[in-house]
Every structure is written in C-alpha cells, then in structure tokens.
Design a protein around this motif. Structure first.
Motif, PDB file in Angstrom:
ATOM      1  N   ALA A   1     -10.680   1.305   4.436  1.00 14.79           N
ATOM      2  CA  ALA A   1      -9.474   1.797   5.119  1.00 14.79           C
ATOM      3  C   ALA A   1      -8.232   1.093   4.574  1.00 14.79           C
ATOM      4  O   ALA A   1      -7.211   1.732   4.298  1.00 14.79           O
ATOM      5  N   LYS A   2      -8.323  -0.223   4.405  1.00 13.71           N
ATOM      6  CA  LYS A   2      -7.198  -0.997   3.889  1.00 13.71           C
ATOM      7  C   LYS A   2      -6.816  -0.516   2.490  1.00 13.71           C
ATOM      8  O   LYS A   2      -5.631  -0.316   2.194  1.00 13.71           O
TER       9      LYS A   2
ATOM     10  N   ARG B   1      -3.255   1.249   1.402  1.00 15.10           N
ATOM     11  CA  ARG B   1      -2.471   0.712   0.282  1.00 15.10           C
ATOM     12  C   ARG B   1      -2.202   1.796  -0.766  1.00 15.10           C
ATOM     13  O   ARG B   1      -1.104   1.912  -1.290  1.00 15.10           O
ATOM     14  N   GLU B   2      -3.238   2.582  -1.052  1.00 18.55           N
ATOM     15  CA  GLU B   2      -3.103   3.662  -2.033  1.00 18.55           C
ATOM     16  C   GLU B   2      -2.063   4.696  -1.564  1.00 18.55           C
ATOM     17  O   GLU B   2      -1.173   5.081  -2.324  1.00 18.55           O
ATOM     18  N   ILE B   3      -2.170   5.125  -0.324  1.00 17.00           N
ATOM     19  CA  ILE B   3      -1.256   6.146   0.199  1.00 17.00           C
ATOM     20  C   ILE B   3       0.178   5.631   0.246  1.00 17.00           C
ATOM     21  O   ILE B   3       1.117   6.354  -0.100  1.00 17.00           O
ATOM     22  N   THR B   4       0.367   4.371   0.647  1.00 18.18           N
ATOM     23  CA  THR B   4       1.730   3.849   0.824  1.00 18.18           C
ATOM     24  C   THR B   4       2.434   3.539  -0.492  1.00 18.18           C
ATOM     25  O   THR B   4       3.618   3.204  -0.482  1.00 18.18           O
TER      26      THR B   4
ATOM     27  N   VAL C   1       4.419  -3.741   6.835  1.00 22.36           N
ATOM     28  CA  VAL C   1       3.180  -3.920   7.606  1.00 22.36           C
ATOM     29  C   VAL C   1       2.063  -3.078   6.991  1.00 22.36           C
ATOM     30  O   VAL C   1       0.940  -3.557   6.799  1.00 22.36           O
ATOM     31  N   LEU C   2       2.353  -1.829   6.673  1.00 23.37           N
ATOM     32  CA  LEU C   2       1.324  -0.951   6.103  1.00 23.37           C
ATOM     33  C   LEU C   2       0.818  -1.469   4.761  1.00 23.37           C
ATOM     34  O   LEU C   2      -0.379  -1.410   4.482  1.00 23.37           O
TER      35      LEU C   2
END
Length: 107
Positions: free
Chosen positions: A16-17, A21-24, A53-54
C-alpha cells in the motif's frame, strides 16, 4: 464492478505504501473529497502538507477493503509543519488516490 487485474486480493502495508508513493508522484492523480477540503480549511492544513504526509508518512493500520466503493482505505500519519497530520485515503486502483479526510492530531 470487477477489480483491475493487478489489484491485490489482500493488501499489505508495504505494498500500500509503495502504491501511494507511486500515485503521488503525479499530484494530478490525487483527488480530494469536499469533506477533506472542509477539514483542511478548518484544521489549517494545506495541500502541500497533505502531499508531504502522503509521500513521506507511514501507514499505521492494515489497509481495509471498502466493498461499497470497491477500493482500499489507508490511514497515513506523518509529522509535518510542526503537527502530526493523519490522512484517510482511498486507493482507486491502479492510478488514483482519493483523500477522504484530514485530521490534525493534538501533540
């Protein structure tokens, strides 16, 4: 509605982390609910704080599958700008992240 082929049946915190990270990396893939925007204004939290934070926070509870919305919910926590900020976000697999709410924790 069928899940995308690469969406995991079970989602671990590390996976999930990595997905968050990939999406953001592309901030246009991060969407905000009206509720999240209201809470950000109430709690004096900026978009920059949320993105920090993301991108740097840790997922402190196991991701939860939301049957109603067909996505994974994650709670992400990080200290930023002198405050502990918690984000509840939904991973809309494979490439979107929806910020559901923003909480400024009391220190």
């Amino acid at each position: 509605m069928a899940a995308p082929e690469d969406e995991p049946e079970n989602l671990s915190k590390p996976v999930a982390k990595a997905k968050v990270r990939e999406i953001t990396q592309n901030s246009s893939c991060v969407l905000f609910t009206s509720h999240a925007l209201e809470r950000m204004k109430q709690r004096d939290v900026t978009t920059r704080h949320v993105m920090n934070v993301l991108r740097k926070g840790h997922i402190y509870d196991d991701p939860i599958w939301n049957n109603k919305h067909q996505n994974w919910s994650v709670n992400i926590l990080q200290r930023t700008a002198g405050a502990e900020i918690e984000i509840v976000a939904a991973i809309d697999w494979p490439s979107k992240l929806m910020v559901v709410t923003v909480i400024r924790r009391k220190s």
